[in-house]
Structure formats: structure tokens, C-alpha cells
Write an enzyme that holds these catalytic residues in place. Structure first.
Site, mmCIF file in Angstrom:
data_model
loop_
_atom_site.group_PDB
_atom_site.id
_atom_site.type_symbol
_atom_site.label_atom_id
_atom_site.label_comp_id
_atom_site.label_asym_id
_atom_site.label_seq_id
_atom_site.Cartn_x
_atom_site.Cartn_y
_atom_site.Cartn_z
ATOM 1 N N THR A 1 14.348 6.123 -48.314
ATOM 2 C CA THR A 1 14.881 7.490 -48.300
ATOM 3 C C THR A 1 15.200 7.921 -49.734
ATOM 4 O O THR A 1 15.455 7.072 -50.599
ATOM 5 C CB THR A 1 16.183 7.543 -47.479
ATOM 6 O OG1 THR A 1 17.060 6.517 -47.966
ATOM 7 C CG2 THR A 1 15.921 7.324 -46.004
ATOM 8 N N VAL B 1 14.030 1.753 -42.214
ATOM 9 C CA VAL B 1 14.504 2.782 -43.141
ATOM 10 C C VAL B 1 15.256 2.130 -44.293
ATOM 11 O O VAL B 1 16.184 1.346 -44.079
ATOM 12 C CB VAL B 1 15.421 3.781 -42.401
ATOM 13 C CG1 VAL B 1 16.005 4.796 -43.371
ATOM 14 C CG2 VAL B 1 14.659 4.470 -41.273
ATOM 15 N N LYS B 2 14.820 2.452 -45.505
ATOM 16 C CA LYS B 2 15.461 1.858 -46.684
ATOM 17 C C LYS B 2 16.465 2.858 -47.263
ATOM 18 O O LYS B 2 16.119 4.024 -47.490
ATOM 19 C CB LYS B 2 14.372 1.560 -47.718
ATOM 20 C CG LYS B 2 14.497 0.228 -48.419
ATOM 21 C CD LYS B 2 13.217 -0.042 -49.204
ATOM 22 C CE LYS B 2 13.420 -1.106 -50.241
ATOM 23 N NZ LYS B 2 12.239 -1.270 -51.087
ATOM 24 N N VAL B 3 17.697 2.412 -47.486
ATOM 25 C CA VAL B 3 18.695 3.271 -48.140
ATOM 26 C C VAL B 3 19.279 2.517 -49.330
ATOM 27 O O VAL B 3 19.396 1.288 -49.301
ATOM 28 C CB VAL B 3 19.854 3.690 -47.181
ATOM 29 C CG1 VAL B 3 19.345 4.478 -45.983
ATOM 30 C CG2 VAL B 3 20.675 2.487 -46.733
#
Ligand code: G3P
Length: 214
Positions: A58, A82-84
Site C-alpha cells: 500500500t 496486503v503490505k503496510v
């Protein structure tokens, strides 16, 4: 230990997949940018090749937008993780997405207490960047060892994904430390196969085989 490839290059992913040792893929904005292609096209290509976790990063600012971005990514394919980034907003988004059953990889981790925060936020993966710590004369592998110990102490299920790997010794040491996953650049994956004694030994065997009466 699971092996992910740290690239958005489709040819590299296809080649490593054909070796039969690939469990997943990690990308980041810099790797996607190198392809010169729209990111969704790249992700659609990757999920067709590898049936395993595919991290997509993201880039929104605030927690609400990160959550919406993460939900959009998760709809692309069931294998998308999902990468944060490891920030307050990133971890707020991690908590919300994880509570909704979306797997989150918390990236840009440079300390063990950051990794503790990520685990408490429900992260599926924590990505400590070992090479970048070594680059500034800190001990990247010590970070992996500390996180392994802390997660063991409290039975966290977050998987430790050794990232920013620069050479085969990083893979060896991450495996010895007990990292669940190593995300490895294509060049380093290739290097893992090679040993001069294997080449020399095979050369000799093939030469001798030619002398065997058929
Ligand atoms: O994808 C995250 C990480 O592996 C990046 O590595 O080489 O840019 O420090 P590096």
C-alpha cells in the site's frame, strides 16, 4: 523454511517457479516501478504463475485510505497479502484488515519492539530488513534472532519474513535463526544453487562416464 522471491519481474518469477522451490512473492513500490508497467497488470500476471502468498504494498497516507487500499488489493486474488509500512497508520490498518480476515505483511521493520507491535496488531508476516541494517553497520541478523525469541516467548503466530537479503549467507543465517520465510532476490536464489565442488565433481563424473564401455 519458505522461499519467496523479492521481485516484480515476471521472467524472474517464471524461472524461479520452474525450479520448484518457490512458495510466494514479495513486491514493493520500487520493484513494481522498475517494471515500467501498471501495477495491477503485474499483480494479475504474478498470481497466475505462483499459487502462494503475493505481497502487494500500500502507498496511502492515512489509516482509512490504507484500509480501503488493502481491501481493494485483497479483492484482486485470494493469495494477495496486503503490505503496510510499520507506522501508526500502517498498524491501525493492519489491525482492521487482519480482523476482517485479510492477511497483512508489515514491512520496513528495523527493531524488535516494532516487530512486537506488528504481532499485536495481527500481522500475518513481519518483514525485518536485514541488509539495510547491515548497510548502516548494524546487525540485521541479531534483529531476526531477537524477533524469533520474542515471538516464541508469547506464542505469536506472526511469521518472520527475512527481507532485504543480499547474499546466500543471509539465507543461511536466517534459516539457522528460525525465520519462517526468506524473501530472496533472483540473483541470490541463483547463487544458492552453486558450489565450485559440485561443478568440479560433476565435470569429473561426466568425463569418467564417457570412458565406461557402453
Ligand atoms: O521487498 C523488501 C526488501 O526485501 C527490500 O530489499 O534490497 O531494497 O533493501 P532491499
Amino acid at each position: 523454511m519458505k522461499f519467496f522471491i523479492d521481485t516484480a519481474d515476471i521472467e524472474e518469477i517464471k524461472t524461479a517457479h520452474a525450479w520448484g522451490i518457490l512458495d510466494g512473492v514479495t513486491t514493493n513500490p520500487s520493484l513494481i516501478s522498475k517494471t515500467g508497467r501498471p501495477f495491477k497488470d503485474v499483480v494479475y500476471d504474478i498470481v497466475k504463475i505462483v499459487d502462494g502468498p503475493i505481497s502487494v504494498e500500500t502507498t496511502s497516507d492515512d489509516a482509512k485510505s490504507l484500509i480501503v487500499e488493502g481491501q481493494t488489493f485483497a479483492k484482486i486474488h485470494k493469495n494477495v497479502v496486503v503490505k503496510v509500512a510499520l507506522t501508526q497508520n500502517g498498524l491501525k490498518a493492519c489491525k482492521a484488515l487482519s480482523s476482517d480476515g485479510i492477511a497483512v505483511n508489515v514491512t520496513l521493520c528495523f527493531s524488535a519492539v516494532q516487530a512486537l507491535l506488528a504481532a499485536k496488531s495481527g500481522a500475518a508476516y513481519i518483514s525485518p530488513f536485514i541488509g539495510r541494517l547491515d548497510d548502516i553497520s548494524e546487525d540485521g541478523m541479531k534483529l531476526i534472532q531477537d524477533i524469533v525469541q520474542i515471538y516464541k516467548n508469547y506464542n505469536f503466530s506472526t511469521q518472520i519474513l527475512a527481507a532485504s537479503i543480499r547474499h546466500p549467507v543471509h539465507v543461511l543465517q536466517a534459516a539457522l535463526a528460525g525465520a519462517h520465510v526468506a524473501t530472496i532476490p533472483f540473483k541470490v536464489l541463483q547463487q544458492l544453487f552453486h558450489h565450485p565442488l559440485t561443478d568440479r565433481g560433476l565435470d569429473q563424473f561426466l568425463k569418467d562416464w564417457k570412458k565406461v564401455p557402453k
